[in-house]
Motif scaffolding. Sequence first.
Motif, PDB file in Angstrom:
ATOM      1  N   GLY A   1      -2.285 -11.471  -5.882  1.00 24.34           N
ATOM      2  CA  GLY A   1      -2.118 -11.411  -4.432  1.00 24.34           C
ATOM      3  C   GLY A   1      -1.558 -10.083  -3.962  1.00 24.34           C
ATOM      4  O   GLY A   1      -2.042  -9.500  -2.985  1.00 24.34           O
ATOM      5  N   VAL A   2      -0.532  -9.584  -4.657  1.00 22.74           N
ATOM      6  CA  VAL A   2       0.076  -8.300  -4.282  1.00 22.74           C
ATOM      7  C   VAL A   2      -0.922  -7.164  -4.442  1.00 22.74           C
ATOM      8  O   VAL A   2      -1.055  -6.293  -3.567  1.00 22.74           O
ATOM      9  N   LEU A   3      -1.660  -7.141  -5.552  1.00 20.29           N
ATOM     10  CA  LEU A   3      -2.623  -6.068  -5.795  1.00 20.29           C
ATOM     11  C   LEU A   3      -3.821  -6.157  -4.855  1.00 20.29           C
ATOM     12  O   LEU A   3      -4.418  -5.131  -4.510  1.00 20.29           O
ATOM     13  N   ALA A   4      -4.180  -7.352  -4.452  1.00 16.89           N
ATOM     14  CA  ALA A   4      -5.257  -7.490  -3.469  1.00 16.89           C
ATOM     15  C   ALA A   4      -4.813  -6.941  -2.112  1.00 16.89           C
ATOM     16  O   ALA A   4      -5.611  -6.341  -1.377  1.00 16.89           O
ATOM     17  N   TYR A   5      -3.541  -7.127  -1.780  1.00 16.56           N
ATOM     18  CA  TYR A   5      -3.008  -6.603  -0.523  1.00 16.56           C
ATOM     19  C   TYR A   5      -2.938  -5.076  -0.562  1.00 16.56           C
ATOM     20  O   TYR A   5      -3.334  -4.399   0.387  1.00 16.56           O
TER      21      TYR A   5
END
Length: 837
Positions: free
Chosen positions: A365-369
Amino acid sequence: MHSAETQVDVPTTARSPLLWVALAAVLGIVADRYGLADPVGGHLFWWATTAIAIVACVLLRRCRAYRRSAYLALLAVFSLAGAWHHLHWNYVANDSLARFASESSQPVCVEVVAIDRTKFSPAPPKNILRALPAGPRSEVEVRIARIRDGTEWRTASGISRLRIAGRLSGIDVGDRLVVFAHFARPQPVLNPGQYDWAEAARGAGRHCELFCGAPECVTVVGPAVGASVGGWLGAAANQCKAQLARYVGAEQSDLALAILLGEREHIGRGTFESFFKTGTVHLLVVSGLHIGMLAGFVWLIVRSGFLPQSVAIALAVGGVVAYASIAGGRPPVVRATVVIVLTFVALQSGRRPFAGNLLAAAAIGVLAYNPSELFRSGTQLSFLCVAALASYGARFGRPKPVDPLQRLILSRESWFWKALRKLGKYYGHIVMASLVLWLAAAPLVAYHFNIATPVGILITPIIWPLVAVTLATGFLICTFGWIVPPVALLLGAVCAFCLGTIRAVVDLAEQSGIGSIYLPGPAVWWLLGFYGAMALLVLFPAIRIGWKVQVSLAALWIAVGLVAGVANRQDDQLRCTFLAVGHGTCVVLELPGNQTILYDAGSLGSPEYAADTIAGYLWSRGITRIDAVVLSHADVDHYNAVPQLLERFEMGVVYVSPMMFDPWATAGQLDAPEFLRATLNDAGIPLREVWMNDRLLTASLEVEIEVLHPPQFGTAGRDNANSILLFVKFACQSILLPGDLESPGIEAVVAESPLDCDILMAPHHGSSRSDPPGFAAWCTPNWVVVSGRHRSADQQVTVASYRGVGAEVLHTADRGAATFTLSEQGIEMSTFREMNR
């Protein structure tokens, strides 16, 4: 034949398949950042690889080749992550304001929209070591909407940080602003070991910066249109700040805002340094620790038995998400929120959540953001600490079986001993968790911040319960304080007491002398080996290695890192580096025999900036001791970093001009020099005067360091004219360091016999007042380094004069740190910006 009763442990990787997905994404992002794909056409490579991998995966699944299809699925994730990072890192819109920006600031008029709350930082306390006082400032993140071109407005785009000298008020999220400002690209990194703010800004999607000289340069031309999420969150944050300031009190409100809302701009530098040096600085930002503690508190309230489980879970999730949104969507907050929400979902569905899957889902989720979050220290430490705690809990957190006799004995104990035993067990777990976290994070902390904080192991068990109570009471004040003011007053008193105790414990630990140790950080290859081994032990429990062997291997790996750091220095070379410290000077001489000498150490602006720049370079070279510091004269921009360097390095001796503390030479401006002398005396550092014909003793007989100026009783001029002129000679090559030498001292120098040198630092930052034509003819250098903030019209004569005698002129503001390596084979020159491209 295998027995039917044989039990096979399910590997961690089988229970947590998302770990492999997250790992593939991480590797894809790293591959793109470090050059697997070309910056221009790399997106075609990534998208083509992704498409081919997906098609091949589908075909193999139809052929029932499931394992091979799984490998290709991971390859698709790898390529997709690389493509996403490539797009985020390299793409700039055609109408972006950044396309017009350069490293030199330019005036601009733009229309922007505020997309975040305005942050205000009060003026720091007066510092006699700072020549240019710093005032209050504000900053707000904005989205560019239009740029004025003459009398016309043109559409523009991009995200930028708007900085204002002074206090900017009355700005809400969503407001449209017209701004008269200067804009430029973020300042590039200029020195080895220096934090790269430009890279951090690029990773956050900001490709240019805006600066206003006064709040009057910003005008609100339209309020936020309609009700926006950002506006609601900003209003909620303002309400929380008002409640905390009212009930917690002014004395602790700065700490309350930092711990509860992550607004640490109100924290003074002294308080911040205390938390930093004790390893508790993470408390001053809203992190996963805060979210986890608050989630537990909310869960205890809503799960008290009055509500069904589904309603309790919905309320707990809503409370956590609301708090995370108000506090800001930093990566640790996002990570903790994702983990907590997925945990509650698993509880509702009756499934057992696996820590590996939860953490991997949060990472995805963090890397997608924002894929660039992978390279930020806060993100790395956040995930590392949670993984370490999860591993510790899986191995040692499970309750051990108690035999019936022991259970009977324990049941006969009084309530007091039962409570005491539970409390001891609780604190034992906190101490062990603190130790595990410190051991796991220490190498990464040393790499990013060059510090180790062993005292954090001792004070964490004391601080954690206080932080939990602070979060609980602060949460209740913000949510219910306006309804029941008397209860809010009581909660505010409890919160203030906890905050005061936290501050006192941290200050006491910082003053104990064992709070922190400054040290060079480990190399990247060492970190990869260390954390790679840890990951193997966690991911593959079948690899069983006794703890004694693990400790021995860890000690061996540490020894390898130390030996590699020492081997970095060579005894047959002299290395001279002119650091880029703005308008100031610092020349680092690394001598044969493992000695280090600084010629000046300061900057016209912030002493902290100068100290951080110098310390970063020294640590990047594996240096922990400064054998001598030569201070050319009494101008503060040549020594204001010394007090802070004393805290971080062992120091041998400080040499000064005989006119350093002379009232006439310094025009009576003795406050800063006397402060320096008192600081050195308190630290027990010898302070010695040197003058013409003195020689500095070095460990290598091949190095000659001679003072050519001033004479013992000085010249008739002020402190600049009495600057120490240092002549360094090694392997038939020479370096000349003149400080801010100018008239009448420079006339006295050039009246002596000409002195040919190879490398010269231009006197007085390249000023034309230092007789460039005469000095150039006197010393005929091959290279001239100008140490300054930027080129000026005054330096045109200087550059022309030195080029006229055949010298190459380097400016630290343009080229970054300039390094010269002297050896029997000759002189090698390199500049940091050219080497870092």
